[in-house]
Motif scaffolding. Structure first.
Motif, PDB file in Angstrom:
ATOM      1  N   UNK A 275       0.829  -1.208   0.000  1.00 51.71           N
ATOM      2  CA  UNK A 275       0.000   0.000   0.000  1.00 51.71           C
ATOM      3  C   UNK A 275       0.861   1.254   0.000  1.00 51.71           C
ATOM      4  N   UNK A 432      14.985  14.614   4.566  1.00 53.93           N
ATOM      5  CA  UNK A 432      13.751  14.365   5.317  1.00 53.93           C
ATOM      6  C   UNK A 432      13.679  12.912   5.758  1.00 53.93           C
TER       7      UNK A 432
ATOM      8  N   UNK B  12       4.398  11.544   8.491  1.00 50.56           N
ATOM      9  CA  UNK B  12       4.549  10.499   7.451  1.00 50.56           C
ATOM     10  C   UNK B  12       6.032  10.427   7.115  1.00 50.56           C
ATOM     11  N   UNK B  13       6.601   9.207   7.183  1.00 52.80           N
ATOM     12  CA  UNK B  13       8.055   9.106   7.004  1.00 52.80           C
ATOM     13  C   UNK B  13       8.474   9.137   5.532  1.00 52.80           C
ATOM     14  N   UNK B  14       7.570   8.740   4.642  1.00 49.79           N
ATOM     15  CA  UNK B  14       7.929   8.708   3.223  1.00 49.79           C
ATOM     16  C   UNK B  14       7.720  10.102   2.638  1.00 49.79           C
ATOM     17  N   UNK B  15       8.835  10.752   2.247  1.00 51.22           N
ATOM     18  CA  UNK B  15       8.779  12.136   1.790  1.00 51.22           C
ATOM     19  C   UNK B  15       7.774  12.340   0.654  1.00 51.22           C
ATOM     20  N   UNK B  16       7.841  11.443  -0.311  1.00 61.39           N
ATOM     21  CA  UNK B  16       7.013  11.607  -1.513  1.00 61.39           C
ATOM     22  C   UNK B  16       5.527  11.604  -1.152  1.00 61.39           C
ATOM     23  N   UNK B  17       5.158  10.675  -0.249  1.00 57.99           N
ATOM     24  CA  UNK B  17       3.758  10.593   0.173  1.00 57.99           C
ATOM     25  C   UNK B  17       3.394  11.813   1.027  1.00 57.99           C
ATOM     26  N   UNK B  18       4.309  12.185   1.916  1.00 58.13           N
ATOM     27  CA  UNK B  18       4.062  13.296   2.838  1.00 58.13           C
ATOM     28  C   UNK B  18       3.781  14.583   2.072  1.00 58.13           C
ATOM     29  N   UNK B  19       4.592  14.854   1.057  1.00 61.17           N
ATOM     30  CA  UNK B  19       4.446  16.103   0.297  1.00 61.17           C
ATOM     31  C   UNK B  19       3.158  16.079  -0.515  1.00 61.17           C
ATOM     32  N   UNK B  20       2.865  14.925  -1.079  1.00 62.24           N
ATOM     33  CA  UNK B  20       1.637  14.783  -1.871  1.00 62.24           C
ATOM     34  C   UNK B  20       0.411  15.033  -0.998  1.00 62.24           C
ATOM     35  N   UNK B  23       0.168  18.699  -0.065  1.00 61.40           N
ATOM     36  CA  UNK B  23      -0.352  19.494  -1.186  1.00 61.40           C
ATOM     37  C   UNK B  23      -1.864  19.367  -1.282  1.00 61.40           C
ATOM     38  N   UNK B  35       5.120  18.562   6.786  1.00 66.84           N
ATOM     39  CA  UNK B  35       5.113  17.230   7.402  1.00 66.84           C
ATOM     40  C   UNK B  35       6.401  16.894   8.157  1.00 66.84           C
ATOM     41  N   UNK B  36       6.258  15.976   9.116  1.00 63.04           N
ATOM     42  CA  UNK B  36       7.432  15.471   9.835  1.00 63.04           C
ATOM     43  C   UNK B  36       7.488  13.960   9.663  1.00 63.04           C
ATOM     44  N   UNK B  37       8.718  13.427   9.725  1.00 65.26           N
ATOM     45  CA  UNK B  37       8.906  12.025   9.355  1.00 65.26           C
ATOM     46  C   UNK B  37       9.302  11.102  10.481  1.00 65.26           C
ATOM     47  N   UNK B  59       3.634   3.424  10.857  1.00 69.98           N
ATOM     48  CA  UNK B  59       5.002   2.925  10.903  1.00 69.98           C
ATOM     49  C   UNK B  59       5.939   4.017  10.375  1.00 69.98           C
ATOM     50  N   UNK B  84      -0.979   1.758   5.753  1.00 73.88           N
ATOM     51  CA  UNK B  84      -1.079   0.582   4.902  1.00 73.88           C
ATOM     52  C   UNK B  84      -1.475  -0.646   5.692  1.00 73.88           C
TER      53      UNK B  84
END
Lengths: 461, 120
Positions: A275, A432, B12-20, B23, B35-37, B59, B84
């Motif tokens: 996911x 990050x 959210x630790x995953x940058x790509x998801x966090x930024x999305x 936005x 966001x913070x990871x 997680x 997830x």
């Protein structure tokens, strides 16, 4: 009609009454004999059961109905002796008909009232019941043999769970003696938290016709509680419908349950990763779409990024420890961009990355490579690209230092006006997500990039 | 909307998801905090900034987000999980927290969070 009244009928004497009773008792062989065993009376039942007629038997020894082996052993005389001494002799034995057939007889011999008159013997054919009993006894023996030789703990109980028998394995496993396990004593070996459920299942059992529970049973040798699956079913134990016993087995399912638990964790982890990967894909698609001038441009960019992602997943699938080699990651990415022989050098020690680190670095490398192919070192034959890394001691621990160094490129001076996704991944995503320090320079000679990622000491070597 | 923009923390630790996600929330008129990871950063933000709500990944690079959830609960700040993981994999005591399955739709998770805020 006074003539027909019962009172007018002749009253039979008591001898006559006895004769009628004896003659009509055709299911019973009834015969009398003198003190030496010679037959003096032989009823219809005896004719039917034993095959000899009254005339054949009168004056002949009643010993004829004993089997040859019993005759040799003096069983007939012994029966008369017991009857005389004790007033009756009851026994069950095989007896023999005239035609030699044997049948299982239940017999009663009594001395006639006046001493010296002899005996009367009453016999009944119980062959069928005897066979049933023998079958039950045999199945009982088979049950014991089975119950005491399988790895399961076996028990017998009443419908409410009151125990009447426990196999030696139960005694060995729980350390509870046979006697201490009787009734509800066996509950001592069940985990206190599971006792309510264990008893409740007995309430349900009668209704469902089956007992089923999973509970923890204490192992005497180690004191640990191990999960067991306990099942019991009612079985017929005798000829009477009410002779019902519950027979149950307790199977150790502890290892199986642990395995299932681990599998569940693995499944959850797999689902989580899948996911997450979908979320990353979705985010990349959204991001690519916003930066694309046309659908064509989107397709090309997005397909490239998706391939970079799937290469990392492919590498991940090939390793069993969930660690990815940096060299394999770099080679995989660079090979995608055609013939790089002679123009690209890749050097560095063996370093393994966690899946998260590998995914982010993989995407960053992909952006750098795409850019180099469009505008940089890989766009011209004179361009050169060096990718190198090493592990450096830092405070605290170690860090991976990765250098991307392009040369022989005539770049327009300064940073491109529109810093792309690659810049963002390197300058923002890596710090990050991985706590990395990064530097990205667009020099006149080409792109220079240095990525420093803190490592756990186990990750290199 | 007449009211002040809501301040929502994204963990959210995953940058790509966090930024999305950030936005998408910003497009819905939300003021994103972070966001913070990781857990330490999230706790520091909760300590320092006024918040109307939070969206938490469970997680965070191998660490569970539950200490962050506890800190939010202690301040009565509503939050939702964006994860997830199935409900069955969520630690006991947190089963009733509203949950969005990844990939998360920014608008949906914002609606879910606002319902929690309204229910407060």
């Amino acid at each position: 009609m006074a003539d027909d009244s019962p009172a007018a009928a002749p009253s039979p004497g008591s001898d006559e009454l006895l004769r009628v009773v004896i003659e009509s008792a055709t299911d019973f062989a009834i015969f009398s004999m003198d003190p030496s065993g010679l037959v003096t009376g032989w009823n219809t039942g005896a004719e039917r059961l034993l095959g000899y007629s009254e005339t054949e038997m009168l004056g002949r020894s009643a010993d004829a109905i004993f089997t040859p082996e019993d005759r040799v052993a003096g069983k007939a005389e012994e029966e008369r002796r017991v009857a005389t001494a004790e007033g009756r002799a009851i026994d069950e034995r095989w007896q023999m008909r005239k035609n030699g057939d044997r049948f299982w007889a239940s017999g009663l011999m009594m001395p006639l009232s006046a001493p010296g008159l002899g005996y009367v013997k009453i016999l009944r054919d119980r062959t069928e019941q005897h066979h049933t009993e023998m079958r039950i006894r045999e199945s009982e023996a088979r049950f014991r043999l089975l119950a005491t030789n399988i790895p399961q703990l076996v028990f017998r109980a009443q419908a409410d769970g009151r125990r009447s028998w426990g196999s030696p394995q139960w005694i060995d496993f729980t350390g509870l003696s046979f006697e201490d396990s009787m009734g509800f004593g066996w509950l001592d070996a069940i985990h206190p938290e599971d006792r309510d459920a264990t008893l409740a299942a007995w309430n349900d059992a009668a209704e469902i016709g089956e007992y089923y529970v999973e509970h923890r049973v204490r192992r005497a040798t180690t004191g640990e509680y191990r999960w067991h699956q306990t099942r019991a079913r009612p079985i017929q134990t005798g000829t009477d419908d009410r002779d019902v016993d519950w027979v149950g087995t307790m199977t150790d399912v502890h290892d199986l349950r642990e395995l299932q638990g681990r599998q569940q964790i693995l499944m959850a982890e797999l689902q989580h990763r899948t996911r997450n990967l979908l979320a990353v894909t979705q985010a990349i698609a959204a991001r690519t779409l916003r930066a694309s001038a046309s659908l064509d441009a989107f397709s090309t960019e997005f397909a490239g990024r998706l391939r970079a992602l799937s290469r990392v997943q492919g590498l991940l699938a090939r390793t069993d420890q969930g660690a990815i080699g940096l060299r394999e990651l770099v080679w995989g990415e660079m090979e995608m961009h055609g013939d790089i022989e002679g123009r690209v050098t890749i050097t560095g020690p063996t370093v393994t990355l966690t899946p998260t680190t590998a995914q982010t670095i993989g995407l960053a490398l992909h952006e750098l490579a795409t850019n180099a192919l469009k505008h940089g070192a890989l766009a011209h034959d004179e361009g050169r690209l060096g990718i190198g890394w090493d592990v450096a001691a830092t405070r605290p621990g170690y860090a991976l230092v990765l250098d991307w160094c392009e040369s022989g490129v005539a770049l327009p001076h300064g940073r491109p006006r529109h810093a792309g996704y690659g810049s963002e991944l390197i300058e923002r995503a890596l710090p990050y997500q991985l706590g990395a320090m990064t530097r990205l320079d667009f020099t006149a000679d080409g792109v220079r990039c240095r990525i420093t990622i803190p490592l756990r000491s186990a990750n290199h070597g | 909307m007449a009211e002040a923009r809501r301040r929502i923390l994204v963990v959210e630790d995953e940058y790509i998801i966090a930024v999305d996600l950030a936005d998408a929330l910003a497009e819905s008129g939300i003021e994103v905090v972070g966001p913070v990871g990781n857990v330490a950063r999230a706790l520091a933000v909760i300590e320092a900034e006024p918040l109307d709500g939070a969206i938490l990944d469970i997680n965070l690079a191998g660490d569970a987000v539950y200490p962050v959830a506890d800190a939010l609960r202690a301040r009565f700040i509503p939050f939702v999980f964006a994860t997830g993981y199935d409900r069955s994999a969520i630690a006991s005591g947190y089963e009733t927290v509203p949950r969005c399955e990844k990939p998360v739709d920014g608008k949906r998770v914002a609606d879910l969070l606002f319902r929690s805020i309204a229910d407060r």
